[in-house]
Design a protein around this motif. Sequence first.
Motif, PDB file in Angstrom:
ATOM      1  N   ARG A   1       0.804  -1.212   0.000  1.00  0.00           N
ATOM      2  CA  ARG A   1       0.000   0.000   0.000  1.00  0.00           C
ATOM      3  C   ARG A   1       0.841   1.268   0.000  1.00  0.00           C
ATOM      4  O   ARG A   1       0.459   2.269  -0.603  1.00  0.00           O
ATOM      5  N   ALA A   2       1.945   1.258   0.704  1.00  0.00           N
ATOM      6  CA  ALA A   2       2.784   2.450   0.793  1.00  0.00           C
ATOM      7  C   ALA A   2       4.246   2.038   0.808  1.00  0.00           C
ATOM      8  O   ALA A   2       4.611   1.026   1.413  1.00  0.00           O
ATOM      9  N   ASP A   3       5.065   2.796   0.110  1.00  0.00           N
ATOM     10  CA  ASP A   3       6.516   2.609   0.108  1.00  0.00           C
ATOM     11  C   ASP A   3       7.122   4.003   0.163  1.00  0.00           C
ATOM     12  O   ASP A   3       7.077   4.747  -0.812  1.00  0.00           O
ATOM     13  N   ARG A   4       7.643   4.357   1.343  1.00  0.00           N
ATOM     14  CA  ARG A   4       8.101   5.725   1.584  1.00  0.00           C
ATOM     15  C   ARG A   4       9.512   5.718   2.154  1.00  0.00           C
ATOM     16  O   ARG A   4       9.974   4.686   2.670  1.00  0.00           O
ATOM     17  N   PRO A   5      10.171   6.874   2.123  1.00  0.00           N
ATOM     18  CA  PRO A   5      11.419   6.985   2.885  1.00  0.00           C
ATOM     19  C   PRO A   5      11.157   6.717   4.359  1.00  0.00           C
ATOM     20  O   PRO A   5      10.089   7.066   4.885  1.00  0.00           O
ATOM     21  N   ALA A   6      12.086   6.052   5.027  1.00  0.00           N
ATOM     22  CA  ALA A   6      11.912   5.755   6.450  1.00  0.00           C
ATOM     23  C   ALA A   6      11.737   7.060   7.223  1.00  0.00           C
ATOM     24  O   ALA A   6      12.446   8.032   6.970  1.00  0.00           O
ATOM     25  N   PRO A   7      10.798   7.116   8.161  1.00  0.00           N
ATOM     26  CA  PRO A   7      10.564   8.359   8.916  1.00  0.00           C
ATOM     27  C   PRO A   7      11.704   8.645   9.890  1.00  0.00           C
ATOM     28  O   PRO A   7      12.508   7.766  10.207  1.00  0.00           O
ATOM     29  N   ASP A   8      11.743   9.882  10.356  1.00  0.00           N
ATOM     30  CA  ASP A   8      12.768  10.304  11.312  1.00  0.00           C
ATOM     31  C   ASP A   8      12.666   9.441  12.568  1.00  0.00           C
ATOM     32  O   ASP A   8      11.633   9.447  13.251  1.00  0.00           O
ATOM     33  N   PRO A   9      13.720   8.695  12.920  1.00  0.00           N
ATOM     34  CA  PRO A   9      13.626   7.791  14.073  1.00  0.00           C
ATOM     35  C   PRO A   9      13.605   8.508  15.416  1.00  0.00           C
ATOM     36  O   PRO A   9      13.285   7.902  16.429  1.00  0.00           O
ATOM     37  N   VAL A  10      13.943   9.785  15.451  1.00  0.00           N
ATOM     38  CA  VAL A  10      13.993  10.530  16.712  1.00  0.00           C
ATOM     39  C   VAL A  10      12.663  11.203  17.022  1.00  0.00           C
ATOM     40  O   VAL A  10      12.185  11.173  18.159  1.00  0.00           O
ATOM     41  N   THR A  11      12.035  11.798  16.022  1.00  0.00           N
ATOM     42  CA  THR A  11      10.838  12.603  16.266  1.00  0.00           C
ATOM     43  C   THR A  11       9.527  11.877  15.983  1.00  0.00           C
ATOM     44  O   THR A  11       8.473  12.332  16.423  1.00  0.00           O
ATOM     45  N   THR A  12       9.552  10.772  15.255  1.00  0.00           N
ATOM     46  CA  THR A  12       8.311  10.119  14.834  1.00  0.00           C
ATOM     47  C   THR A  12       7.613   9.442  16.008  1.00  0.00           C
ATOM     48  O   THR A  12       8.225   8.673  16.745  1.00  0.00           O
ATOM     49  N   ARG A  13       6.337   9.714  16.167  1.00  0.00           N
ATOM     50  CA  ARG A  13       5.503   9.077  17.188  1.00  0.00           C
ATOM     51  C   ARG A  13       4.408   8.208  16.577  1.00  0.00           C
ATOM     52  O   ARG A  13       3.888   7.315  17.231  1.00  0.00           O
ATOM     53  N   VAL A  14       4.064   8.476  15.297  1.00  0.00           N
ATOM     54  CA  VAL A  14       2.975   7.745  14.644  1.00  0.00           C
ATOM     55  C   VAL A  14       3.324   7.524  13.181  1.00  0.00           C
ATOM     56  O   VAL A  14       3.848   8.430  12.517  1.00  0.00           O
ATOM     57  N   VAL A  15       3.043   6.328  12.684  1.00  0.00           N
ATOM     58  CA  VAL A  15       3.092   6.016  11.261  1.00  0.00           C
ATOM     59  C   VAL A  15       1.651   5.803  10.812  1.00  0.00           C
ATOM     60  O   VAL A  15       0.914   5.028  11.435  1.00  0.00           O
ATOM     61  N   SER A  16       1.208   6.496   9.735  1.00  0.00           N
ATOM     62  CA  SER A  16      -0.209   6.436   9.394  1.00  0.00           C
ATOM     63  C   SER A  16      -0.419   6.497   7.891  1.00  0.00           C
ATOM     64  O   SER A  16       0.486   6.824   7.122  1.00  0.00           O
ATOM     65  N   MET A  17      -1.662   6.206   7.483  1.00  0.00           N
ATOM     66  CA  MET A  17      -2.046   6.208   6.079  1.00  0.00           C
ATOM     67  C   MET A  17      -3.562   6.368   5.997  1.00  0.00           C
ATOM     68  O   MET A  17      -4.301   5.790   6.792  1.00  0.00           O
ATOM     69  N   VAL A  18      -4.027   7.174   5.042  1.00  0.00           N
ATOM     70  CA  VAL A  18      -5.450   7.291   4.735  1.00  0.00           C
ATOM     71  C   VAL A  18      -5.626   7.041   3.248  1.00  0.00           C
ATOM     72  O   VAL A  18      -4.954   7.666   2.425  1.00  0.00           O
ATOM     73  N   SER A  19      -6.525   6.133   2.895  1.00  0.00           N
ATOM     74  CA  SER A  19      -6.727   5.816   1.488  1.00  0.00           C
ATOM     75  C   SER A  19      -8.107   5.230   1.262  1.00  0.00           C
ATOM     76  O   SER A  19      -8.647   4.537   2.126  1.00  0.00           O
ATOM     77  N   GLY A  20      -8.645   5.509   0.082  1.00  0.00           N
ATOM     78  CA  GLY A  20      -9.901   4.892  -0.324  1.00  0.00           C
ATOM     79  C   GLY A  20      -9.691   3.679  -1.204  1.00  0.00           C
ATOM     80  O   GLY A  20     -10.650   3.170  -1.785  1.00  0.00           O
ATOM     81  N   ARG A  21      -8.451   3.195  -1.305  1.00  0.00           N
ATOM     82  CA  ARG A  21      -8.137   2.100  -2.226  1.00  0.00           C
ATOM     83  C   ARG A  21      -8.070   0.741  -1.536  1.00  0.00           C
ATOM     84  O   ARG A  21      -7.703  -0.249  -2.175  1.00  0.00           O
ATOM     85  N   LEU A  22      -8.401   0.673  -0.258  1.00  0.00           N
ATOM     86  CA  LEU A  22      -8.204  -0.570   0.477  1.00  0.00           C
ATOM     87  C   LEU A  22      -9.447  -1.458   0.506  1.00  0.00           C
ATOM     88  O   LEU A  22      -9.402  -2.548   1.059  1.00  0.00           O
ATOM     89  N   GLY A  23     -10.535  -1.000  -0.093  1.00  0.00           N
ATOM     90  CA  GLY A  23     -11.758  -1.779  -0.014  1.00  0.00           C
ATOM     91  C   GLY A  23     -11.807  -2.954  -0.967  1.00  0.00           C
ATOM     92  O   GLY A  23     -12.424  -3.978  -0.672  1.00  0.00           O
ATOM     93  N   THR A  24     -11.157  -2.819  -2.132  1.00  0.00           N
ATOM     94  CA  THR A  24     -11.215  -3.876  -3.137  1.00  0.00           C
ATOM     95  C   THR A  24      -9.825  -4.178  -3.671  1.00  0.00           C
ATOM     96  O   THR A  24      -8.885  -3.386  -3.516  1.00  0.00           O
ATOM     97  N   ALA A  25      -9.702  -5.303  -4.333  1.00  0.00           N
ATOM     98  CA  ALA A  25      -8.407  -5.701  -4.884  1.00  0.00           C
ATOM     99  C   ALA A  25      -7.950  -4.753  -5.985  1.00  0.00           C
ATOM    100  O   ALA A  25      -6.756  -4.528  -6.176  1.00  0.00           O
TER     101      ALA A  25
END
Length: 412
Positions: A156-180
């Motif tokens: 679903r997502a392929d991103r640069p790794a988040p800042d390991p010092v400041t990151t508190r949450v990893v999240s995603m919002v999408s309307g593409r997860l309902g069907t194949a």
Amino acid sequence: MTDSNELLQQRLHDLADELGPLPVPHEEIRHRTRRLRGRRRAGGLAALAAAVAVVTIGVALVARPTPMPVTAADGPFLGWPVTGNATGTSLLAEAVQVWDSTLASGPHTDIHALLVERDPVLLGPVVVLEGRDAQGEPRLAILTGTADDRDALRLRADRPAPDPVTTRVVSMVSGRLGTATGIEPLDSRPAAWLFALGAPGVTGFGYHSTAVDQELVEGGGPDLGRRLLVSLPPGATPINTTVIARHNGTVVFRGPADGGAIGDAVAVPATVLARSPDHVRIQGSPRALIAGLLVATPDGLLGRITAASGEEADVELVTAASFSIDALTDITYRPLRVAGAGGSARLDRIPADANVVATNRIVTVDPAQHSDRLGTLTVGRVGTTGHDLVPATATSDLSRVYVMVEYEAASR
């Protein structure tokens, strides 16, 4: 003074009471006995006060909020321990295989698993990984099943790794997860999905989206510990969805979702340089500043880029006299048109069966979404006459402005 001496003095005092008035020496003994009794009472009260103080301090220490624990970074990675109900299964190996085979950037190495979960109700498998791509760059991947196929993992997502010092949450919002396929059938009720994973110490989530009216508010989400997976209205996107993470009731993170899924529109940040009644001048990435692209804020549609040069572009506002765009009634999806009127906006071509009334939300299709019902942008609300439109960004401070770019274009 010893206990035996105190006992003797007490007996002498009792004897003196029986014999009546005594000479002065015995009166002195009586006074000393009274003083001793007073001391014993005072000592008992002091001991009781000390005990109460200890109990009070203990209760205060228990009730005092504990700070959010700090998780040390693991090089460029978050360093969060793996969690989930499927950590001892083959799901992790399957997720790595899907990640490697979906993109040309594989195979991935130095894999760090953050979540390996099987959700029996909504999306089936959900996996969050960190690792290095073929070029050695640290990346983060989110893989899930779909509402209509809970067995197969999809990247679903392929991103640069988040800042390991400041990151508190990893999240995603999408309307593409309902069907194949990522596209909802016309006979189904479309939905967006919010997924969030919190750092160790996060004990609950809240969320809010400006794409819905009074349905989702801060704290509205169930307390699911470090994980959150909920269905949202189809108009929910990363820029209009706020994620709130808490540690024992204290908010430790509040901010927009990190992004969408592969194939979703990409919201590229821009800065407003100047504003006039009908236009704004923005600055941003030259790759995103393309004539015809829509510009939005978390509240909704701001306007459309009309001209761009280098890092700057002109945006025609919804209220400009030359602005027009096809739109839909929210929920019922009846087509109509929004036209600028020079400082205001109005509705045109309203179908007879649209049943448009004051305060109804009017949305527009974001061409970058490849769907006419998912990831829509709020244009505004119907005014008191039923034909005038109050733009969604009428009161926006424009501190957060985004250019909506097609995923493939943004990835190039």
